[in-house]
Enzyme design. Structure first.
Site, PDB file in Angstrom:
ATOM      1  N   ASP A  55      33.510  31.734  83.868  1.00  0.00           N
ATOM      2  CA  ASP A  55      32.968  31.708  85.224  1.00  0.00           C
ATOM      3  C   ASP A  55      33.437  30.389  85.820  1.00  0.00           C
ATOM      4  OD1 ASP A  55      29.528  30.498  84.799  1.00  0.00           O
ATOM      5  OD2 ASP A  55      31.468  29.620  84.325  1.00  0.00           O
ATOM      6  N   ASP A 106      24.073  34.682  80.683  1.00  0.00           N
ATOM      7  CA  ASP A 106      24.540  33.411  80.120  1.00  0.00           C
ATOM      8  C   ASP A 106      23.646  32.293  80.632  1.00  0.00           C
ATOM      9  OD1 ASP A 106      25.895  33.036  82.931  1.00  0.00           O
ATOM     10  OD2 ASP A 106      26.087  31.113  81.876  1.00  0.00           O
ATOM     11  N   CYS A 123      11.403  32.631  62.106  1.00  0.00           N
ATOM     12  CA  CYS A 123      12.849  32.614  62.320  1.00  0.00           C
ATOM     13  C   CYS A 123      13.578  32.539  60.985  1.00  0.00           C
ATOM     14  CB  CYS A 123      13.237  31.411  63.188  1.00  0.00           C
ATOM     15  SG  CYS A 123      14.998  31.332  63.577  1.00  0.00           S
ATOM     16  N   CYS A 146      16.868  31.648  60.679  1.00  0.00           N
ATOM     17  CA  CYS A 146      18.165  31.006  60.909  1.00  0.00           C
ATOM     18  C   CYS A 146      18.404  29.889  59.898  1.00  0.00           C
ATOM     19  CB  CYS A 146      18.239  30.466  62.335  1.00  0.00           C
ATOM     20  SG  CYS A 146      17.533  28.835  62.576  1.00  0.00           S
ATOM     21  N   CYS A 159      15.949  26.988  60.217  1.00  0.00           N
ATOM     22  CA  CYS A 159      14.569  27.269  59.796  1.00  0.00           C
ATOM     23  C   CYS A 159      14.452  27.578  58.304  1.00  0.00           C
ATOM     24  CB  CYS A 159      14.008  28.422  60.624  1.00  0.00           C
ATOM     25  SG  CYS A 159      13.861  27.957  62.355  1.00  0.00           S
ATOM     26  N   HIS A 211      19.447  26.653  66.118  1.00  0.00           N
ATOM     27  CA  HIS A 211      18.216  27.464  66.176  1.00  0.00           C
ATOM     28  C   HIS A 211      18.025  28.109  67.551  1.00  0.00           C
ATOM     29  CE1 HIS A 211      14.090  28.809  66.057  1.00  0.00           C
ATOM     30  NE2 HIS A 211      13.940  28.162  67.202  1.00  0.00           N
TER      31      HIS A 211
HETATM   32  C1  LIG Z   1      36.091  31.136  89.467  1.00  0.00           C
HETATM   33  C2  LIG Z   1      35.025  31.420  90.142  1.00  0.00           C
HETATM   34  C3  LIG Z   1      33.857  32.060  89.490  1.00  0.00           C
HETATM   35  O1  LIG Z   1      32.742  31.862  90.313  1.00  0.00           O
HETATM   36  C4  LIG Z   1      31.496  31.802  89.757  1.00  0.00           C
HETATM   37  O2  LIG Z   1      31.306  31.609  88.582  1.00  0.00           O
HETATM   38  N1  LIG Z   1      30.537  31.982  90.670  1.00  0.00           N
HETATM   39  C5  LIG Z   1      29.189  31.912  90.510  1.00  0.00           C
HETATM   40  N2  LIG Z   1      28.635  31.266  89.464  1.00  0.00           N
HETATM   41  C6  LIG Z   1      27.246  31.200  89.386  1.00  0.00           C
HETATM   42  C7  LIG Z   1      26.656  30.463  88.350  1.00  0.00           C
HETATM   43  C8  LIG Z   1      25.262  30.376  88.291  1.00  0.00           C
HETATM   44  N3  LIG Z   1      24.415  29.700  87.450  1.00  0.00           N
HETATM   45  C9  LIG Z   1      23.166  29.940  87.918  1.00  0.00           C
HETATM   46  N4  LIG Z   1      22.034  29.413  87.383  1.00  0.00           N
HETATM   47  C10 LIG Z   1      22.095  28.469  86.319  1.00  0.00           C
HETATM   48  N5  LIG Z   1      23.162  30.745  88.993  1.00  0.00           N
HETATM   49  C11 LIG Z   1      24.456  31.033  89.270  1.00  0.00           C
HETATM   50  C12 LIG Z   1      25.048  31.761  90.295  1.00  0.00           C
HETATM   51  C13 LIG Z   1      26.447  31.832  90.356  1.00  0.00           C
HETATM   52  C14 LIG Z   1      27.101  32.539  91.439  1.00  0.00           C
HETATM   53  O3  LIG Z   1      26.458  33.107  92.347  1.00  0.00           O
HETATM   54  N6  LIG Z   1      28.449  32.549  91.481  1.00  0.00           N
HETATM   55 ZN   LIG Z   2      15.447  29.092  63.523  1.00  0.00          ZN
END
Ligand SMILES: C=CCOC(=O)Nc1nc2cc3[nH]c(NC)nc3cc2c(=O)[nH]1
Ligand SMILES: [Zn+2]
Length: 374
Positions: free
Chosen positions: A94, A268, A306, A308, A311, A337
């Site tokens: 991402d 994620d 757990c 793991c 643990c 963990h």
């Molecule tokens: C190469 C370009 C790829 O673009 C993206 O990865 N875009 C994108 N990443 C996000 C990551 C987030 N993390 C959270 N919370 C921790 N909310 C998120 C929302 C987004 C989102 O709306 N868009």
């Molecule tokens: Zn554990």
């Protein structure tokens, strides 16, 4: 031939949850799944063998961070992310820059792309849909994300409408610029905030471009959990049943369960490894901050339920000692963990879907963990 295919195995009779498999060039993924985050081509402090041992099936890396360090050209010369980091299972990238893009006041969004500052050196940077594709094509993940705008929360309706329309235009440019569609699946990212008609518009725009997978963006950005669940209630049903759905940035135990119930397949979050480095652990009885003095002479494992490596072999007293002494091994044990905890949670979620008892599982888990189930 598409880079990935989604196999729907079963839909839960109690909820919108579904059991599935994503088939990728680097193997299959059982869904719903939690994906450990490896921002700089490593899941911090852990080796690929340890990730294998805890049954991690797919990991994340970040486009923005690897573009800055070491540079996508070096990763490409190494043969791509899989060989660079010695991980032969699926990888998803991402942007990882959502904190930079949507939170930094140095950001300037134009039709051609986003101007912002390097969060390390302060130098001016520019990212566009085309550039984001070039970087991800060079990194070589099995799944990659379209370049979108993740608007801040809350956002004015007019701003959100304009942003959704630009994100849709950017998504089209990403498809144009994508050089490796046969072995890298490009996901469109649905935006629209909490405005149902904008989520519909965003989903329809992206579905008309026929992506192999769909991410739900713009959530887990500070909104209350019931707002996120409400948005999911009307957004996941808009998405094709034969494609995977990825809820970005979500990773607390209650949100994973509630996302799965609403038909999300992939999650994620940096939470498990980030809080581990602060000596905080997720357990079936709630969060345990092992660095607290209360555990100085506590020779029980982090979580007695757990199984793991941490643990089975170490006590709270020992891990507290390591963490207080800033010993790296202590953070490896808490990270191991916490990831195991979430991976195992999703394994239990998959079993609950198979047996049509996910809502019962939610109730029992929330009760024991201490989430105030509404
Ligand atoms: C190469 C370009 C790829 O673009 C993206 O990865 N875009 C994108 N990443 C996000 C990551 C987030 N993390 C959270 N919370 C921790 N909310 C998120 C929302 C987004 C989102 O709306 N868009
Ligand atoms: Zn554990």
């Amino acid at each position: 031939m598409a880079a990935i295919t989604y196999e729907l195995i079963k839909t839960c009779k109690q909820s919108g949850a579904r059991l599935g498999k994503i088939h990728t060039p680097h193997g299959s993924i059982d869904t719903p799944i939690f994906m450990p985050v490896g921002t700089l081509a490593t899941v911090k402090t852990l080796s690929p063998d340890e990730l294998d041992e805890m049954a991690a099936q797919v990991i994340l890396s970040n486009t923005y961070h690897l573009w800055l360090r070491p540079g996508e050209d070096i990763v490409q010369e190494a043969g791509g992310l899989h060989s660079f980091m010695n991980w032969d299972k699926p990888i998803l990238t991402d942007s990882g820059g959502y904190q930079v893009f949507s939170l930094s006041d140095l950001r300037n969004i134009k039709e051609e792309g986003v101007h912002f500052r390097n969060h390390i050196s302060g130098e001016k940077l520019f990212l566009s849909p085309e550039k984001a594709m070039t970087i991800q094509n060079a990194l070589g993940p099995d799944m990659m994300m379209a370049f979108d705008e993740c608007p801040p929360y809350p956002a004015e309706e007019e701003y959100m409408k304009a942003s959704v329309e630009r994100t849709s235009r950017w998504a089209e440019r990403c498809l144009e610029a994508h050089q490796r569609p046969s072995d890298q699946a490009l996901f469109g990212i649905v935006q629209g905030g909490e405005y149902e008609y904008l989520r519909k518009q965003s989903a329809n725009d992206l579905i008309s471009l026929d992506f192999p997978g769909y991410a739900i963006g713009g959530l887990s950005v500070g909104e209350p959990k019931d707002v996120m669940n409400h948005v999911l209630d009307f957004t996941t049903p808009l998405l094709p049943k034969d494609k995977p759905r990825y809820l970005m940035g979500v990773g607390s135990a209650d949100s994973l369960i509630d996302g799965a119930i609403r038909g999300v397949d992939m999650f994620d979050c940096v939470l498990p490894t980030r809080i581990a480095r602060n000596g905080a652990c997720m357990t079936s009885n709630g969060r345990l901050v092992v660095r607290n003095a209360a555990y100085a002479r506590d020779f029980k494992p982090i979580d007695e339920n757990c199984n793991c490596y941490t643990c089975r072999n170490y006590s709270r007293a020992y891990i507290r000692h390591l963490v207080k002494s800033n010993e790296t091994f202590g953070f490896r044990l808490t990270s191991y963990h916490n990831l195991y905890f979430l991976l195992n949670l999703m394994k239990q979620v998959r079993e609950a879907i198979l047996e049509d008892r996910l809502l019962d599982f939610r109730e029992a888990f929330f009760e024991q963990y201490g989430f105030n189930s509404p």
